[in-house]
Write a protein that holds these residues in place. Structure first.
Motif, mmCIF file in Angstrom:
data_model
loop_
_atom_site.group_PDB
_atom_site.id
_atom_site.type_symbol
_atom_site.label_atom_id
_atom_site.label_comp_id
_atom_site.label_asym_id
_atom_site.label_seq_id
_atom_site.Cartn_x
_atom_site.Cartn_y
_atom_site.Cartn_z
ATOM 1 N N GLU A 69 0.828 -1.218 0.000
ATOM 2 C CA GLU A 69 0.000 0.000 0.000
ATOM 3 C C GLU A 69 0.858 1.263 0.000
ATOM 4 O O GLU A 69 0.415 2.330 -0.441
ATOM 5 N N ASN A 70 2.091 1.123 0.494
ATOM 6 C CA ASN A 70 3.004 2.261 0.540
ATOM 7 C C ASN A 70 4.072 2.210 -0.555
ATOM 8 O O ASN A 70 5.033 2.986 -0.522
ATOM 9 N N GLY A 71 3.908 1.289 -1.504
ATOM 10 C CA GLY A 71 4.833 1.212 -2.635
ATOM 11 C C GLY A 71 6.132 0.494 -2.355
ATOM 12 O O GLY A 71 7.094 0.613 -3.122
ATOM 13 N N ALA A 72 6.187 -0.267 -1.261
ATOM 14 C CA ALA A 72 7.395 -1.013 -0.901
ATOM 15 C C ALA A 72 7.249 -2.475 -1.296
ATOM 16 O O ALA A 72 6.134 -2.970 -1.515
ATOM 17 N N ILE A 73 8.386 -3.169 -1.365
ATOM 18 C CA ILE A 73 8.355 -4.614 -1.589
ATOM 19 C C ILE A 73 8.493 -5.329 -0.256
ATOM 20 O O ILE A 73 8.979 -4.772 0.720
ATOM 21 N N MET A 74 8.056 -6.606 -0.227
ATOM 22 C CA MET A 74 8.104 -7.419 0.982
ATOM 23 C C MET A 74 9.077 -8.570 0.807
ATOM 24 O O MET A 74 8.911 -9.409 -0.081
ATOM 25 N N VAL A 75 10.105 -8.591 1.645
ATOM 26 C CA VAL A 75 11.097 -9.669 1.657
ATOM 27 C C VAL A 75 10.868 -10.495 2.918
ATOM 28 O O VAL A 75 10.707 -9.938 4.003
ATOM 29 N N VAL A 76 10.874 -11.815 2.782
ATOM 30 C CA VAL A 76 10.587 -12.697 3.916
ATOM 31 C C VAL A 76 11.751 -13.657 4.127
ATOM 32 O O VAL A 76 12.176 -14.352 3.205
ATOM 33 N N ASP A 77 12.250 -13.678 5.363
ATOM 34 C CA ASP A 77 13.203 -14.699 5.781
ATOM 35 C C ASP A 77 12.392 -15.895 6.268
ATOM 36 O O ASP A 77 11.789 -15.854 7.340
ATOM 37 N N GLY A 78 12.372 -16.947 5.460
ATOM 38 C CA GLY A 78 11.572 -18.124 5.781
ATOM 39 C C GLY A 78 12.386 -19.288 6.315
ATOM 40 O O GLY A 78 11.903 -20.433 6.312
ATOM 41 N N ALA A 79 13.589 -19.014 6.812
ATOM 42 C CA ALA A 79 14.461 -20.098 7.267
ATOM 43 C C ALA A 79 13.831 -20.931 8.377
ATOM 44 O O ALA A 79 14.011 -22.154 8.430
ATOM 45 N N GLN A 80 13.060 -20.267 9.270
ATOM 46 C CA GLN A 80 12.460 -20.987 10.390
ATOM 47 C C GLN A 80 10.994 -21.342 10.159
ATOM 48 O O GLN A 80 10.366 -21.955 11.032
ATOM 49 N N SER A 81 10.457 -20.970 9.013
ATOM 50 C CA SER A 81 9.057 -21.293 8.741
ATOM 51 C C SER A 81 8.902 -22.403 7.711
ATOM 52 O O SER A 81 8.054 -23.300 7.876
ATOM 53 N N ALA A 82 9.709 -22.387 6.667
ATOM 54 C CA ALA A 82 9.571 -23.386 5.600
ATOM 55 C C ALA A 82 9.648 -24.824 6.115
ATOM 56 O O ALA A 82 8.938 -25.692 5.595
ATOM 57 N N PRO A 83 10.481 -25.137 7.130
ATOM 58 C CA PRO A 83 10.529 -26.526 7.605
ATOM 59 C C PRO A 83 9.315 -26.961 8.408
ATOM 60 O O PRO A 83 9.114 -28.163 8.604
ATOM 61 N N HIS A 84 8.514 -26.006 8.873
ATOM 62 C CA HIS A 84 7.553 -26.317 9.927
ATOM 63 C C HIS A 84 6.094 -26.023 9.584
ATOM 64 O O HIS A 84 5.209 -26.442 10.319
ATOM 65 N N MET A 85 5.843 -25.305 8.525
ATOM 66 C CA MET A 85 4.465 -24.944 8.207
ATOM 67 C C MET A 85 4.310 -24.776 6.698
ATOM 68 O O MET A 85 5.277 -24.557 5.978
ATOM 69 N N LYS A 86 3.092 -24.880 6.249
ATOM 70 C CA LYS A 86 2.815 -24.737 4.820
ATOM 71 C C LYS A 86 2.927 -23.273 4.416
ATOM 72 O O LYS A 86 2.384 -22.387 5.080
ATOM 73 N N ILE A 87 3.649 -23.019 3.320
ATOM 74 C CA ILE A 87 3.851 -21.662 2.827
ATOM 75 C C ILE A 87 3.255 -21.542 1.430
ATOM 76 O O ILE A 87 3.491 -22.396 0.574
ATOM 77 N N ASP A 88 2.490 -20.481 1.226
ATOM 78 C CA ASP A 88 1.914 -20.177 -0.082
ATOM 79 C C ASP A 88 2.317 -18.750 -0.429
ATOM 80 O O ASP A 88 1.744 -17.791 0.076
ATOM 81 N N VAL A 89 3.329 -18.622 -1.288
ATOM 82 C CA VAL A 89 3.856 -17.279 -1.579
ATOM 83 C C VAL A 89 2.839 -16.414 -2.305
ATOM 84 O O VAL A 89 2.857 -15.178 -2.171
ATOM 85 N N GLN A 90 1.942 -17.041 -3.054
ATOM 86 C CA GLN A 90 0.923 -16.242 -3.742
ATOM 87 C C GLN A 90 -0.097 -15.696 -2.743
ATOM 88 O O GLN A 90 -0.563 -14.559 -2.883
ATOM 89 N N ASP A 91 -0.430 -16.507 -1.745
ATOM 90 C CA ASP A 91 -1.366 -16.033 -0.725
ATOM 91 C C ASP A 91 -0.715 -14.963 0.147
ATOM 92 O O ASP A 91 -1.343 -13.945 0.478
ATOM 93 N N LEU A 92 0.549 -15.169 0.519
ATOM 94 C CA LEU A 92 1.262 -14.165 1.314
ATOM 95 C C LEU A 92 1.490 -12.891 0.522
ATOM 96 O O LEU A 92 1.600 -11.807 1.096
#
Length: 409
Positions: free
Chosen positions: A190-213
């Motif tokens: 909404e403010n014209g910025a991009i979103m970078v995600v460190d998923g090192a501790q999430s990818a092993p433990h939960m389902k990730i959907d980059v399109q939904d995020l």
């Protein structure tokens, strides 16, 4: 989940350390590897070890199929639109540095703002420090609530039209906090910025959907999700990757080389210089198969159960301080703690004497240690192969540690 059956896939767990059965509680640092991954690596080296893309012989074709097949597995694993958006790297650290050195260096100007949080791993701090120094951008930190969580109101206040990049970890490797990445990404956009995600501790433990995020970039490592060391993933939206320049040059990323200038191959190969991490990718693909067979939803539920049990049992130990949310529904499967009057390194040493492996130190999160007003902590982190019995042994070890140092001092 039948944990007894799952543990049988991990040969390293069937051993004694210092004469005691191993209790491995350091999966946030690196996970153990199932036989399926070990055998996939062994089969590659025994049966079809070859370089990829370049050769037309049988082994080269089989290796290429394995390498690119792993890329498709990763795409499905995080629900990316295309394999063009999946870049193999040496790990999450390399992936984050690639975003900083390629996207950020080219797009940031003096006075632009980068927003991160106090809980970030050093791999999601130092690249932005370096880019801020190189471009004149301003690095800002969103504050944390008393329990270590991030308030969306604070995000709305700190992210402005001057913000160009927001980079936040999805799960904290110290606090166990699960951050609202989807909502943070919406505020960033909404403010014209991009979103970078460190998923090192999430990818092993939960389902990730980059399109939904709707994140613009996501970084994670294989070695924390039952895969081999030395390989990770950078996901990036195609519209950004297409306009980014590589940060390494040579090998398969080249299209044409002239005397004074050269051109690059199309995505994703323009970011994969030299001989790629072939065995690592094949091992990562095997790890993804393994995790998906068990089910990420099942793994996450199991770890929440362990976290709840650990919070309850560890709170019984006199002098215990636990960091992060007290509500197990708000945290991932790890508990970071200190025992009064006992240094965390001493805690880890005494536990190791009983075969219990935990982490001690600043966990590559010194800004967070400063925020917590401590120099170091101990951490027990759980994964799909851990049990409540492991936690009972940990608590018994902590009681023993407390009693030992009380007697000494």
């Amino acid at each position: 989940m039948n944990i007894k059956d799952i543990r049988q896939y991990f040969p390293i767990l069937d051993q004694e350390v210092n004469g005691k059965p191993l209790v491995y509680l350091d999966s946030a640092a690196t996970s153990q590897k199932p036989v399926q991954v070990i055998e996939a690596l062994d089969k590659y080296y025994r049966e079809y070890n070859s370089n990829v893309h370049r050769g037309v012989h049988t082994l080269g074709t089989k290796a290429t199929d394995g390498y690119e097949g792993a890329r498709e597995k990763v795409r499905k694993f995080i629900n990316a639109k295309s394999t063009e958006e999946i870049i193999f790297t040496r790990g999450a650290t390399t992936a984050l540095n690639t975003v900083a050195q390629s996207y950020a260096r080219a797009n940031l100007r003096e006075g632009d703002e980068i927003v991160i949080s106090y809980m970030e791993h050093h791999a999601n701090v130092i690249p932005w420090q370096q880019i801020a120094r190189a471009t004149g951008a301003i690095l800002k930190y969103v504050d944390l609530q008393e329990d270590g969580t991030i308030s969306l109101d604070d995000i709305r206040e700190i992210v402005t039209s001057n913000t160009k990049i927001v980079s936040i970890m999805q799960v904290s490797n110290v606090l166990g906090v699960m951050n609202p990445i989807k909502e943070i990404a919406q505020i960033a956009h909404e403010n014209g910025a991009i979103m970078v995600v460190d998923g090192a501790q999430s990818a092993p433990h939960m389902k990730i959907d980059v399109q939904d995020l709707d994140c613009d970039f996501l970084a994670f490592s294989a070695h924390k999700m039952c895969g081999p060391t030395g390989i990770g993933v950078l996901y990036g939206k195609k519209k950004w990757l297409e306009n980014m320049e590589p940060v390494e040059f040579g090998g398969e990323m080249i299209d044409f080389v002239g005397l004074q200038e050269s051109t690059w191959k199309e995505l994703p190969w323009k970011f994969e210089a030299g001989t790629p991490i072939i065995a690592g990718a094949i091992g990562l693909g095997a790890a993804i198969d393994f995790l998906q067979e068990i089910g990420l939803e099942n793994i996450e539920a199991h770890e929440h159960k362990l976290a709840a049990y650990a919070l309850q049992r560890m709170s019984e130990v006199e002098g215990m301080t636990i960091y992060g949310p007290k509500d197990p529904d708000k945290r991932a499967g790890l508990v970071t703690f200190n025992i009064s009057d006992v240094h965390p390194h001493d805690v880890a040493t005494v536990l190791d004497a009983d075969g219990i492996a935990v982490r001690a130190g600043h966990h590559c999160a010194q800004p967070l240690m400063k925020w917590l007003k401590v120099s170091a902590t101990a951490r027990a982190s759980f994964y799909l192969y851990n049990t409540e019995d492991d936690i009972d042994k940990l608590v018994a070890g902590l009681v023993k540690t407390k009693e030992y140092f009380s007697d000494v001092f």
